[in-house]
Design a protein around this motif. Structure first.
Motif, short mmCIF file in Angstrom:
data_model
loop_
_atom_site.label_atom_id
_atom_site.label_comp_id
_atom_site.label_asym_id
_atom_site.label_seq_id
_atom_site.Cartn_x
_atom_site.Cartn_y
_atom_site.Cartn_z
N MET A 1 -5.38 28.00 37.77
CA MET A 1 -4.96 27.92 36.51
C MET A 1 -4.61 26.62 36.50
O MET A 1 -4.45 26.66 35.46
N THR A 2 -3.80 26.27 37.45
CA THR A 2 -3.19 24.80 37.12
C THR A 2 -3.90 23.90 36.81
O THR A 2 -4.07 22.78 36.01
N LEU A 3 -5.21 23.99 37.85
CA LEU A 3 -6.14 23.07 37.42
C LEU A 3 -6.86 22.85 36.18
O LEU A 3 -6.82 22.07 35.16
N MET A 4 -7.50 23.64 35.05
CA MET A 4 -7.93 24.60 34.05
C MET A 4 -6.35 23.99 33.10
O MET A 4 -7.00 23.70 31.60
N MET A 5 -5.46 24.73 33.39
CA MET A 5 -4.45 23.57 32.26
C MET A 5 -4.48 22.08 32.40
O MET A 5 -4.28 22.03 30.85
N ALA A 6 -4.06 21.32 33.47
CA ALA A 6 -3.96 20.37 33.00
C ALA A 6 -5.28 19.71 32.77
O ALA A 6 -5.60 18.83 32.15
N GLY A 7 -6.71 20.18 32.59
CA GLY A 7 -8.33 19.96 31.99
C GLY A 7 -7.57 20.05 31.02
O GLY A 7 -8.25 19.39 30.05
N LEU A 8 -7.17 21.13 29.97
CA LEU A 8 -6.78 21.65 28.57
C LEU A 8 -5.80 20.47 28.39
O LEU A 8 -5.68 20.02 27.12
N ILE A 9 -4.78 19.92 29.25
CA ILE A 9 -4.07 19.51 28.59
C ILE A 9 -4.48 17.77 28.07
O ILE A 9 -4.24 16.68 27.15
N LEU A 10 -5.21 17.18 29.13
CA LEU A 10 -5.68 16.44 28.89
C LEU A 10 -7.06 15.87 27.51
O LEU A 10 -7.20 15.28 27.08
N GLN A 11 -7.47 16.84 27.19
CA GLN A 11 -8.08 17.42 26.41
C GLN A 11 -7.34 17.48 24.90
O GLN A 11 -8.07 16.97 24.05
N SER A 12 -6.67 17.86 25.26
CA SER A 12 -5.48 17.98 24.26
C SER A 12 -5.03 16.52 23.57
O SER A 12 -4.50 16.11 22.69
N GLY A 13 -4.69 16.03 24.76
CA GLY A 13 -4.06 14.77 24.03
C GLY A 13 -1.60 15.06 23.81
O GLY A 13 -1.44 15.97 24.10
N PHE A 14 -1.61 14.43 23.32
CA PHE A 14 0.26 14.32 23.05
C PHE A 14 0.26 15.06 21.93
O PHE A 14 0.54 14.77 20.26
N THR A 15 0.31 16.43 21.51
CA THR A 15 0.57 17.12 20.61
C THR A 15 1.25 17.85 20.79
O THR A 15 1.58 18.39 21.85
N LEU A 16 1.49 18.95 19.55
CA LEU A 16 2.54 20.68 20.23
C LEU A 16 1.42 20.98 20.68
O LEU A 16 2.11 21.78 21.51
N VAL A 17 0.13 21.44 21.26
CA VAL A 17 -0.35 22.07 21.47
C VAL A 17 -0.26 21.81 23.50
O VAL A 17 -0.01 22.45 24.11
N THR A 18 0.18 20.52 23.51
CA THR A 18 -0.11 19.93 25.41
C THR A 18 1.29 20.70 25.56
O THR A 18 1.46 21.07 26.58
N ALA A 19 2.22 20.94 24.66
CA ALA A 19 3.78 21.47 25.00
C ALA A 19 3.56 22.76 25.01
O ALA A 19 4.41 23.72 25.87
N LYS A 20 3.34 23.11 24.35
CA LYS A 20 3.04 24.64 24.57
C LYS A 20 2.03 25.00 25.83
O LYS A 20 2.31 25.73 26.57
N LEU A 21 0.74 24.27 25.93
CA LEU A 21 -0.01 24.30 27.07
C LEU A 21 0.75 24.15 28.82
O LEU A 21 1.37 24.73 29.57
N VAL A 22 1.66 23.10 28.15
CA VAL A 22 3.19 23.00 29.92
C VAL A 22 3.75 24.96 30.41
O VAL A 22 4.31 24.74 30.61
N PHE A 23 4.14 24.70 28.29
CA PHE A 23 4.73 25.96 29.01
C PHE A 23 4.39 27.08 29.27
O PHE A 23 4.77 28.26 30.48
N ILE A 24 3.50 27.05 28.87
CA ILE A 24 1.62 28.39 29.29
C ILE A 24 1.90 28.37 30.56
O ILE A 24 1.98 29.21 31.72
N MET A 25 1.68 27.27 31.47
CA MET A 25 1.47 27.00 32.87
C MET A 25 2.97 27.30 33.97
O MET A 25 2.97 27.71 34.45
N VAL A 26 3.90 27.05 32.91
CA VAL A 26 5.19 27.15 33.57
C VAL A 26 5.53 28.44 33.59
O VAL A 26 5.65 28.70 34.55
N PHE A 27 5.40 29.04 32.82
CA PHE A 27 4.85 30.63 33.01
C PHE A 27 4.43 30.87 33.73
O PHE A 27 4.76 31.79 34.22
#
Length: 109
Positions: free
Chosen positions: A48-74
């Protein structure tokens, strides 16, 4: 620069998928409940951590990145907690771990 980010992102996504496959194999191959649960929980969190990190890199600096970080921490908090609760419930219910001498003496192969 975008090619490097894409390559790194896909490498992280594929690494997460590999951890997921390894976890599935671990669930099938391990001898008892606790080792199966361990294989699943470790590879689940790592994948999950690797996949979320890959998705974060794909999304760039957007609101989606913040949501992915919150999901990953959760997920990094709840997944090990759920595994711990499941192991304690199984132990409380009487599911005994398979010990090494049980395999040698217990009529296994």
């Amino acid at each position: 620069m975008t090619l490097v980010i894409d390559i790194l992102s896909w490498a992280l996504l594929l690494g997460g998928a590999v951890f997921g496959i390894i976890g599935g194999i671990g669930i099938l191959r391990m001898p008892d409940f606790y080792t199966r649960m361990h294989a699943a929980s470790i590879t689940d969190t790592a994948g999950m951590t690797l996949m979320m990190a890959g998705l974060i890199l794909q999304s760039g600096f957007t609101l989606v990145t913040a949501k992915l970080v919150f999901i990953m921490v959760f997920l990094m908090i709840t997944s090990p907690t759920a595994t711990h609760a499941l192991a304690r419930a199984a132990l409380h219910d009487g599911v005994e771990p398979l010990l090494d001498h049980d395999k040698r003496e217990g009529g296994g192969s």
